[in-house]
Scaffold this motif. Structure first.
Motif, short mmCIF file in Angstrom:
data_model
loop_
_atom_site.label_atom_id
_atom_site.label_comp_id
_atom_site.label_asym_id
_atom_site.label_seq_id
_atom_site.Cartn_x
_atom_site.Cartn_y
_atom_site.Cartn_z
N TYR A 1 3.57 26.17 59.81
CA TYR A 1 2.57 26.52 58.82
C TYR A 1 2.21 27.99 58.93
CZ TYR A 1 1.54 21.65 57.67
OH TYR A 1 1.62 20.35 57.25
N GLN B 1 -0.75 30.49 57.15
CA GLN B 1 -1.95 30.42 56.32
C GLN B 1 -2.62 31.80 56.26
OE1 GLN B 1 -4.18 27.34 58.39
NE2 GLN B 1 -3.50 25.82 56.89
N ILE C 1 -6.37 33.99 54.98
CA ILE C 1 -7.77 34.03 54.56
C ILE C 1 -8.23 35.47 54.72
CG2 ILE C 1 -8.87 33.58 56.80
CD1 ILE C 1 -10.71 31.56 55.30
N TYR D 1 0.00 28.31 68.26
CA TYR D 1 -0.97 28.73 67.25
C TYR D 1 -1.37 30.18 67.50
CZ TYR D 1 -5.21 28.37 64.30
OH TYR D 1 -6.17 28.53 63.35
N TYR E 1 -0.45 31.29 62.13
CA TYR E 1 0.82 30.58 62.25
C TYR E 1 0.64 29.49 63.29
CZ TYR E 1 5.47 29.24 63.63
OH TYR E 1 6.58 28.48 63.91
N SER F 1 -12.76 32.83 51.63
CA SER F 1 -11.61 32.06 51.18
C SER F 1 -10.94 32.72 49.98
CB SER F 1 -12.02 30.65 50.82
OG SER F 1 -10.90 29.93 50.31
N GLN G 1 -11.66 24.80 49.88
CA GLN G 1 -10.41 25.17 50.54
C GLN G 1 -10.63 26.49 51.26
OE1 GLN G 1 -7.23 25.74 47.77
NE2 GLN G 1 -5.67 25.19 49.25
N TRP H 1 -8.58 28.19 54.49
CA TRP H 1 -7.30 28.85 54.72
C TRP H 1 -6.29 28.37 53.68
CZ3 TRP H 1 -5.97 32.30 58.71
CH2 TRP H 1 -6.96 32.53 59.66
N LEU H 2 -5.57 29.27 53.06
CA LEU H 2 -4.54 28.91 52.08
C LEU H 2 -3.18 28.81 52.78
CD1 LEU H 2 -5.29 31.14 48.98
CD2 LEU H 2 -5.93 28.78 49.38
N ASP H 3 -2.45 27.76 52.48
CA ASP H 3 -1.09 27.63 53.00
C ASP H 3 -0.18 28.62 52.29
OD1 ASP H 3 -1.71 25.57 54.78
OD2 ASP H 3 -1.33 24.02 53.29
N MET H 4 0.72 29.21 53.04
CA MET H 4 1.68 30.16 52.48
C MET H 4 3.06 29.49 52.48
SD MET H 4 0.12 33.51 54.50
CE MET H 4 1.69 34.19 54.79
#
Length: 105
Positions: free
Chosen positions: A4, A6, A8, A41, A53, A87, A93, A95-98
């Motif tokens: 993942y 993310q 922000i 992480y 990450y 955000s 929502q 953290w946004l997923d990338m």
């Protein structure tokens, strides 16, 4: 294992506070992250943006995230870190997923 990435934004005036908080996370926070099947992480700072990450090694991401959200220590941690963040997503929502576009082992 699922990777993942993310993103922000961090408030400019809160950057040092955010760094200081992460230099010594509250008791139990890192342990809960591991209990929720997250490993490797990292959080990176670029200007006013935070990039996270991590690798998820569990079988039910949503259930593990719900477990983390119910944890008292994590809730306390979020109460001090959330005010540092802005955000980039929609209501509720953080953290946004990338999208991963390349990976090399």
């Amino acid at each position: 294992m699922q990777r993942y990435g993310q993103i922000i934004k961090v408030k400019k005036e809160k950057i040092q506070e955010y760094k200081d908080l992460h230099a010594k996370p509250y008791d139990g926070v890192c342990e809960m992250i591991k209990k929720c099947n997250i490993q490797n992480y990292s959080i990176y700072l670029f200007g006013e943006y935070l990039f996270a990450y991590f690798e998820y090694v569990g079988a039910d991401f949503e259930a593990d995230m719900a477990k983390m959200a119910k944890d008292v220590n994590t809730q306390k941690w979020w109460r001090v870190t959330d005010p540092c963040q802005i955000s980039l997503g929609y209501a509720g929502q953080k953290w946004l997923d990338m999208e991963e576009v390349f990976h090399l082992d």
